[in-house]
Design a protein around this motif. Sequence first.
Motif, PDB file in Angstrom:
ATOM      1  N   ALA A   1       0.832  -1.208   0.000  1.00 10.12           N
ATOM      2  CA  ALA A   1       0.000   0.000   0.000  1.00 10.12           C
ATOM      3  C   ALA A   1       0.867   1.260   0.000  1.00 10.12           C
ATOM      4  O   ALA A   1       0.594   2.219  -0.745  1.00 10.12           O
ATOM      5  N   TYR A   2       1.913   1.279   0.814  1.00  8.45           N
ATOM      6  CA  TYR A   2       2.768   2.463   0.889  1.00  8.45           C
ATOM      7  C   TYR A   2       3.585   2.654  -0.391  1.00  8.45           C
ATOM      8  O   TYR A   2       3.789   3.792  -0.844  1.00  8.45           O
ATOM      9  N   LEU A   3       4.071   1.569  -0.981  1.00  2.47           N
ATOM     10  CA  LEU A   3       4.805   1.691  -2.239  1.00  2.47           C
ATOM     11  C   LEU A   3       3.895   2.235  -3.343  1.00  2.47           C
ATOM     12  O   LEU A   3       4.294   3.103  -4.124  1.00  2.47           O
ATOM     13  N   ALA A   4       2.660   1.735  -3.391  1.00  4.19           N
ATOM     14  CA  ALA A   4       1.706   2.221  -4.383  1.00  4.19           C
ATOM     15  C   ALA A   4       1.384   3.691  -4.161  1.00  4.19           C
ATOM     16  O   ALA A   4       1.299   4.476  -5.115  1.00  4.19           O
ATOM     17  N   LEU A   5       1.202   4.070  -2.909  1.00  4.39           N
ATOM     18  CA  LEU A   5       0.913   5.467  -2.572  1.00  4.39           C
ATOM     19  C   LEU A   5       2.048   6.382  -3.031  1.00  4.39           C
ATOM     20  O   LEU A   5       1.807   7.458  -3.600  1.00  4.39           O
ATOM     21  N   THR A   6       3.280   5.960  -2.813  1.00  2.00           N
ATOM     22  CA  THR A   6       4.439   6.765  -3.196  1.00  2.00           C
ATOM     23  C   THR A   6       4.564   6.898  -4.705  1.00  2.00           C
ATOM     24  O   THR A   6       4.773   7.999  -5.226  1.00  2.00           O
ATOM     25  N   VAL A   7       4.437   5.777  -5.416  1.00  2.00           N
ATOM     26  CA  VAL A   7       4.582   5.799  -6.878  1.00  2.00           C
ATOM     27  C   VAL A   7       3.442   6.576  -7.515  1.00  2.00           C
ATOM     28  O   VAL A   7       3.652   7.340  -8.469  1.00  2.00           O
ATOM     29  N   HIS A   8       2.240   6.430  -6.986  1.00  5.56           N
ATOM     30  CA  HIS A   8       1.114   7.176  -7.541  1.00  5.56           C
ATOM     31  C   HIS A   8       1.297   8.673  -7.327  1.00  5.56           C
ATOM     32  O   HIS A   8       0.975   9.485  -8.205  1.00  5.56           O
TER      33      HIS A   8
END
Length: 300
Positions: A59-66
Amino acid sequence: MELAELGECLSSVSCIVTQSAAGLTIGMLLFLVASGLTLIFGVLGLVNFAHGSLYMIGAYLALTVHGATQSFALAVVAGTLGTALFGLFFERFLLSRIYGRDVLMQLLVCYAVILILDDLVKIIWGADFRSMGVPEEFRRPPFIIGGGIVPYFYAILFAITAAIAVLLAWGMGRTRFGRIVRAAAINPGMVGALGINTTVIYAAVFAIGAGLAGAAGALSAPIRSVVAGAGVSILIESFIVTVIGGMGSIGGALAAALILGFTRSFGSIGFPLFVEGAMFAMMALVLLLRPSGLGGKRPS
């Protein structure tokens, strides 16, 4: 109890459609997490109590990349592959050392990892609740089916998770790798005697399981809060799914996840204060009547 309201909902097509859409979405996301957990246990014999933290990392990796690219597709890919890569290192350098050990040892090691990862998340991303929000490309009018409302993004989530479930079933049942994995789960000694590197198989299985948890975290980021410790609640639900579905059974995990998804969706109307209790009650009932779970093999 609000059983009268639940009865009214069940007599209304629009309410059934709306709640079913939510239940399917919740269930399929839960399946992604639980399938990774049950796959790891079925092959490695490891009760990975840190599995929820892999969901949080995704979830955090997706949040950062988005936030950097504004691309939800890239965010999901980053959350999935990034978590799979982390899982690979996690398995090779730590968990591989406790294979076959006492469950208490596995619990202590995984719990230590949970605490470490939660603190690292707070250091890197902060302790505040964060949310991605529904991506711009999915902010479209909902589908209206029988008077019920199916949010466009929910339909997309269901399609993606269903596609992953089909791909997982095909990979485990129809490919050479899947046959090797199933053989390793039954008799790893024989698989090794045939010249197959079981170390590589174990690492690959753990990476796949971690990637599934990361994918669930990435896909749910737009509709759920992202916060340190978010993996704990999803871990509990995943273990309930795994127990009800049967340890090591992917099909059982799918059935159990959908049952819990509908329980949470319709239960929020009929018994909002007892939804969690109902889930644990179902688990207790399954343990009493069929300890091996819905899809698990009964001991001979």
